[in-house]
Motif scaffolding. Structure first.
Motif, short mmCIF file in Angstrom:
data_model
loop_
_atom_site.label_atom_id
_atom_site.label_comp_id
_atom_site.label_asym_id
_atom_site.label_seq_id
_atom_site.Cartn_x
_atom_site.Cartn_y
_atom_site.Cartn_z
N GLY A 1 0.79 -1.24 0.00
CA GLY A 1 0.00 0.00 0.00
C GLY A 1 0.82 1.28 0.00
O GLY A 1 0.38 2.30 -0.54
N ALA A 2 2.00 1.24 0.60
CA ALA A 2 2.79 2.47 0.71
C ALA A 2 3.60 2.76 -0.55
O ALA A 2 4.15 3.85 -0.69
CB ALA A 2 3.73 2.38 1.91
N VAL A 3 3.69 1.80 -1.45
CA VAL A 3 4.58 1.97 -2.61
C VAL A 3 3.95 1.66 -3.97
O VAL A 3 4.49 2.04 -5.01
CB VAL A 3 5.85 1.08 -2.46
N ASP B 1 6.97 7.78 -3.15
CA ASP B 1 5.87 7.13 -2.40
C ASP B 1 6.41 6.51 -1.12
O ASP B 1 5.87 6.70 -0.02
CB ASP B 1 5.22 6.07 -3.29
N ALA B 2 7.52 5.79 -1.24
CA ALA B 2 8.12 5.15 -0.06
C ALA B 2 8.53 6.19 0.97
O ALA B 2 8.27 6.05 2.17
CB ALA B 2 9.35 4.34 -0.48
N LEU B 3 9.15 7.27 0.48
CA LEU B 3 9.66 8.27 1.42
C LEU B 3 8.55 9.11 2.03
O LEU B 3 8.68 9.57 3.17
CB LEU B 3 10.71 9.16 0.74
N SER B 4 7.45 9.33 1.30
CA SER B 4 6.37 10.12 1.91
C SER B 4 5.85 9.38 3.14
O SER B 4 5.58 9.99 4.18
CB SER B 4 5.25 10.42 0.91
N THR B 5 5.76 8.07 3.05
CA THR B 5 5.31 7.27 4.19
C THR B 5 6.41 7.23 5.27
O THR B 5 6.14 7.48 6.45
CB THR B 5 4.97 5.84 3.74
N ALA B 6 7.62 6.92 4.85
CA ALA B 6 8.71 6.71 5.82
C ALA B 6 9.08 8.00 6.56
O ALA B 6 9.32 7.98 7.78
CB ALA B 6 9.94 6.16 5.10
MG MG Z 1 3.70 6.09 0.31
#
Ligand code: MG
Ligand code: AMP
Length: 349
Positions: A173-175, A288-293
């Motif tokens: 979902g995060a990527v 996308d990964a970094l917005s979540t992380a």
């Molecule tokens: Mg994300």
């Protein structure tokens, strides 16, 4: 002990003021020469796309087909997907797409030191985020699940198969939307399209420049909901991805707000004083990964991560309304409220 970042204070009044603040769709619809558009629901969100130039519609039809193909592989709820089968503990022969997103995601989990962790799904389940049957799990339940939240337990084998250890489940979902936006941009390029704007929920991919050669203006949602957009960023050929607590949350019986971005080290929603993080960069999956992380890290650690790694820019909106941007955005970000103070973080700590 963390050193205090050095900030360059910049008044919004010193920034250029846009006469027009527009959402992505508003920008794209306003231009002449539109040759293709698509609007559909996939990956749990509304996707809207416009492509300019000859063959734009055909190219977007291909993109739509590709996104449904990816959804069929990555969905954690579709009983026919590869991810679903893997989460049942089955040995799965991975398609090229699933092998690729897993590869890239695992590298990003490592890069963010586990702030991104694609094995967070059992925790998402416990909070009811996977079913919308929301609940607050007690700490015993969370503690029992935490040993299964560890991306290093996901080890695709060299023969192209994946077997997850019992209890481990993955969630793309995060990527997934960022990954899809990369492949979409690539497909458009293969079709000779050099001007397009794709919005995959909170994931925007600005392909090339607008047909008139000017930059795309991407509105950054106001997490408080008081206004539509907290500001606008001008970009071309970039992904702009936002993660925010406001995107999915519930209020518990205790009156507390619990949202869908989880700190994998605690199993609880990440409460770091931020209400949204926007990442701007070349790669959709990275953003996308970094917005979540970086949401999980909180502003101080996130800025240190940016200083250590570079390669992207970021906008942090704090719960108290403060706006922090990284230095590469100082000439391209304009807050909607021109009296707002925008703090520009520099590379100096
Ligand atoms: Mg994300
Ligand atoms: P995004 O909207 O890109 O920030 O992704 C949020 C989604 O990713 C959630 O709905 C979960 O499915 C999943 N998720 C939540 N927290 C994490 C995390 N720390 N690492 C990886 N995936 C997460």
């Amino acid at each position: 002990m963390k050193r205090n970042p050095v900030f360059l204070r910049l008044s919004a009044a010193g920034l250029a003021v846009f006469m027009l603040i527009c959402a992505v769709s508003g920008c794209s619809g306003a231009s002449a020469g539109q040759s293709g558009s698509a609007s559909f629901f996939a990956m749990d969100t509304i996707m809207e796309m416009t492509a300019y130039g000859e063959g734009g519609q055909d190219a977007l039809d291909q993109v739509e087909h590709l996104i449904f193909t990816l959804e069929d592989l990555f969905s954690a709820t579709d009983q026919n997907s590869e991810v679903y089968a893997a989460n049942q503990g089955l040995k799965v022969a991975l398609s090229d797409y699933t092998a690729d997103i897993l590869d890239q995601s695992l590298a990003l989990c490592a890069l963010t030191n586990g702030a991104l962790d694609i094995t967070v799904r059992p925790i998402m389940d416990a909070w009811g985020f996977t079913t919308s049957d929301y609940r607050v799990p007690d700490s015993t339940e969370i503690d029992a699940l935490l040993p299964f939240v560890d991306y290093s337990l996901v080890t695709p084998s060299p023969d192209g198969t994946l077997t997850l250890p019992a209890g481990v489940q993955i969630d793309m979902g995060a990527v997934a939307k960022g990954y899809a936006s990369d492949l979409a941009a690539q497909l458009l390029a293969e079709n000779g399209i050099n001007s397009a704007i794709l919005s995959l929920g909170g994931n925007v991919m600005a392909v090339g420049a607008k047909p008139d050669g000017s930059n795309w203006r991407v509105g950054i949602k106001d997490p408080s909901g008081n206004t539509d957009y907290i500001g606008v960023v001008e970009v071309n050929n970039k992904a702009v991805v936002t993660s925010g607590g406001y995107e999915r949350y519930f209020t518990g019986d205790d009156g507390q707000v619990y949202w869908h971005i989880i700190d994998p080290s605690t199993g609880y929603p990440a409460k770091t004083g931020l209400s949204s993080v926007t990442i701007i960069g070349d790669s959709g999956i990275l953003c996308d990964a970094l917005s979540t992380a970086l949401f999980v890290m909180g502003a101080d650690d996130a800025l240190d991560f940016w200083r250590d790694n570079g390669g992207f820019e970021a906008i942090f909106i704090a719960e108290d309304g403060e706006i922090i941007i990284t230095s590469g955005l100082k000439d391209v970000f304009t807050p909607s409220d021109t009296s707002a103070t925008v703090t520009v973080a520099s590379y100096d700590r």
